[in-house]
Enzyme design. Structure first.
Site, PDB file in Angstrom:
ATOM      1  N   GLY A  62       1.850   1.653  10.625  1.00 44.01           N
ATOM      2  CA  GLY A  62       2.934   3.066  10.402  1.00 44.01           C
ATOM      3  C   GLY A  62       3.595   3.383  11.660  1.00 44.01           C
ATOM      4  O   GLY A  62       4.134   4.476  11.757  1.00 44.01           O
TER       5      GLY A  62
ATOM      6  N   HIS B 272      -9.988   0.883   4.398  1.00 44.27           N
ATOM      7  CA  HIS B 272      -8.598   1.111   5.141  1.00 44.27           C
ATOM      8  C   HIS B 272      -8.640   2.095   6.398  1.00 44.27           C
ATOM      9  O   HIS B 272      -9.244   2.852   6.218  1.00 44.27           O
ATOM     10  CB  HIS B 272      -7.282   1.657   4.254  1.00 44.27           C
ATOM     11  CG  HIS B 272      -5.882   1.728   4.880  1.00 44.27           C
ATOM     12  ND1 HIS B 272      -5.481   2.710   5.909  1.00 44.27           N
ATOM     13  CD2 HIS B 272      -4.935   0.882   4.687  1.00 44.27           C
ATOM     14  CE1 HIS B 272      -4.189   2.275   6.142  1.00 44.27           C
ATOM     15  NE2 HIS B 272      -3.793   1.360   5.576  1.00 44.27           N
TER      16      HIS B 272
ATOM     17  N   ASN C 165       0.966  -1.186   0.042  1.00 42.01           N
ATOM     18  CA  ASN C 165      -0.057   0.105  -0.020  1.00 42.01           C
ATOM     19  C   ASN C 165       0.920   1.211  -0.232  1.00 42.01           C
ATOM     20  O   ASN C 165       1.418   1.376   0.991  1.00 42.01           O
ATOM     21  CB  ASN C 165      -0.907  -0.183   1.325  1.00 42.01           C
ATOM     22  CG  ASN C 165      -1.875   1.091   1.266  1.00 42.01           C
ATOM     23  OD1 ASN C 165      -1.857   1.934   0.264  1.00 42.01           O
ATOM     24  ND2 ASN C 165      -2.201   1.576   2.484  1.00 42.01           N
TER      25      ASN C 165
ATOM     26  N   GLU D 238      -6.791   4.640   7.596  1.00 47.08           N
ATOM     27  CA  GLU D 238      -6.612   5.748   7.417  1.00 47.08           C
ATOM     28  C   GLU D 238      -7.829   6.600   6.783  1.00 47.08           C
ATOM     29  O   GLU D 238      -8.355   7.762   6.737  1.00 47.08           O
ATOM     30  CB  GLU D 238      -5.446   6.118   6.501  1.00 47.08           C
ATOM     31  CG  GLU D 238      -4.216   5.680   7.224  1.00 47.08           C
ATOM     32  CD  GLU D 238      -2.939   5.276   6.608  1.00 47.08           C
ATOM     33  OE1 GLU D 238      -2.903   5.446   5.095  1.00 47.08           O
ATOM     34  OE2 GLU D 238      -2.111   4.742   7.440  1.00 47.08           O
TER      35      GLU D 238
ATOM     36  N   LYS E 297       0.069   4.329  -0.311  1.00 47.06           N
ATOM     37  CA  LYS E 297      -0.531   5.402   0.087  1.00 47.06           C
ATOM     38  C   LYS E 297      -0.424   6.764  -0.692  1.00 47.06           C
ATOM     39  O   LYS E 297      -0.466   6.445  -1.922  1.00 47.06           O
ATOM     40  CB  LYS E 297       0.174   5.598   1.772  1.00 47.06           C
ATOM     41  CG  LYS E 297       0.137   4.422   2.681  1.00 47.06           C
ATOM     42  CD  LYS E 297       0.341   4.876   4.068  1.00 47.06           C
ATOM     43  CE  LYS E 297       0.481   3.397   4.822  1.00 47.06           C
ATOM     44  NZ  LYS E 297       0.231   3.410   6.137  1.00 47.06           N
TER      45      LYS E 297
ATOM     46  N   GLU F   7      -5.796  -5.383  10.058  1.00 48.54           N
ATOM     47  CA  GLU F   7      -4.813  -4.323  10.480  1.00 48.54           C
ATOM     48  C   GLU F   7      -5.296  -3.658  11.709  1.00 48.54           C
ATOM     49  O   GLU F   7      -6.127  -2.847  11.577  1.00 48.54           O
ATOM     50  CB  GLU F   7      -5.034  -3.471   9.273  1.00 48.54           C
ATOM     51  CG  GLU F   7      -4.654  -3.859   7.913  1.00 48.54           C
ATOM     52  CD  GLU F   7      -3.702  -2.924   7.198  1.00 48.54           C
ATOM     53  OE1 GLU F   7      -2.591  -3.382   6.610  1.00 48.54           O
ATOM     54  OE2 GLU F   7      -4.280  -1.920   6.875  1.00 48.54           O
TER      55      GLU F   7
ATOM     56  N   SER G 165       3.166  -2.579  10.270  1.00 47.76           N
ATOM     57  CA  SER G 165       4.373  -2.666  10.738  1.00 47.76           C
ATOM     58  C   SER G 165       5.221  -4.146  10.014  1.00 47.76           C
ATOM     59  O   SER G 165       5.976  -4.318  10.637  1.00 47.76           O
ATOM     60  CB  SER G 165       4.697  -2.257  12.106  1.00 47.76           C
ATOM     61  OG  SER G 165       4.408  -1.023  12.348  1.00 47.76           O
TER      62      SER G 165
END
Ligand code: PEP
Length: 248
Positions: free
Chosen positions: A171, A93, A9, A95, A11, A165, A211
């Site tokens: 991250g 996701h 990904n 985010e 981003k 996730e 991560s």
């Protein structure tokens, strides 16, 4: 019998020349029996689809709108992605849930839009740190997974990828232990079994994300229910991406 799948990904990183150079570097690194998917910003998708031709590398988007067309300024539909030759699309996701008001309801609409246009969803579920500390990990995954798959048929569900996730691991450099991740992923598989039965549950692929790096990918892949990884930061450098695919 489930083919391992590594998905990067990217981003909001990489220009078109950077994306093309990346594919040049990784294109000979295919590992037999491992599926490799790059999920990239919309602007780089046409160049990536072209660069990846004949390499076996699949290309994915990171979002889509749930309507097929209309007055939705700034949005991209599933049909537009299909037009580009994209195979996968990340949906839900954390985010997007956190910064762009994505809800369980919009995630479900996006799942249906993806299937309508022949795109395979990589649907993300996972708990926040607060929810984990309150012992709600499985409850959150249940609500998110069941909502995402509402009215999705068994024939469609079996083709979806689910990415577990935990939000606190994305991250941050803090990853879930492989045993903990496997426990939650086994639970998600049970949820799939509850919705669709044993055959779909045993075939659907469930990734861990949070991560993941070349140093720890093999540990996750060694777990009974983990079929791959959705990887952000460590997917941005070709050398590290190649090691992730090799490690799977
Ligand atoms: C992600 O973006 O889905 C992700 C898991 O990021 P990272 O690997 O950087 O934690």
């Amino acid at each position: 019998m489930r083919t391992p799948i590594i998905a990067g990904n990217w981003k909001m990183f990489k220009t078109i020349p950077e994306a093309e150079a990346f594919v040049q570097e990784i294109k000979n690194s295919a590992v037999e029996g491992v599926e490799s998917v790059i999920c990239a910003p919309f602007t780089t998708l046409p160049a990536l689809v072209k660069a990846a031709e004949g390499t076996g590398i699949k290309i994915g988007a990171q979002n889509l709108h749930f309507e097929d067309q209309g007055a939705f300024t700034g949005e991209i539909s599933g049909g537009m992605l299909k037009d580009l030759g994209v195979d996968y699309v990340i949906i839900g996701h954390s985010e997007r849930r956190q910064y762009f008001n994505e809800t369980d309801e919009s995630v479900n609409k996006k799942m249906h839009a993806a299937f309508r246009h022949g795109l395979l969803p990589i649907v993300c579920v996972g708990e926040s740190l607060e929810e984990r500390e309150a012992g709600k990990t499985k409850d959150v995954c249940k609500v998110q997974t069941e909502a995402a798959f509402a009215d999705v048929t068994a024939e469609q569900a079996v083709q979806a990828i689910i990415a577990y996730e935990p939000v606190w691991a994305i991250g941050t450099g803090k990853s879930s232990t492989s045993q903990d991740a496997n426990e939650v992923i086994s639970y998600i598989r049970e949820l799939v079994q509850g919705m669709y039965g044993e055959s779909v549950a045993s075939q659907v692929r469930i990734q861990y994300g949070g991560s993941v790096k070349p140093e720890n990918v093999a540990e996750y892949m060694g777990q009974s229910d983990i079929d791959g990884a959705l990887v952000g930061g460590a997917s941005l450098q070709p050398a590290s991406y190649i090691q992730l695919v090799e490690g799977a």
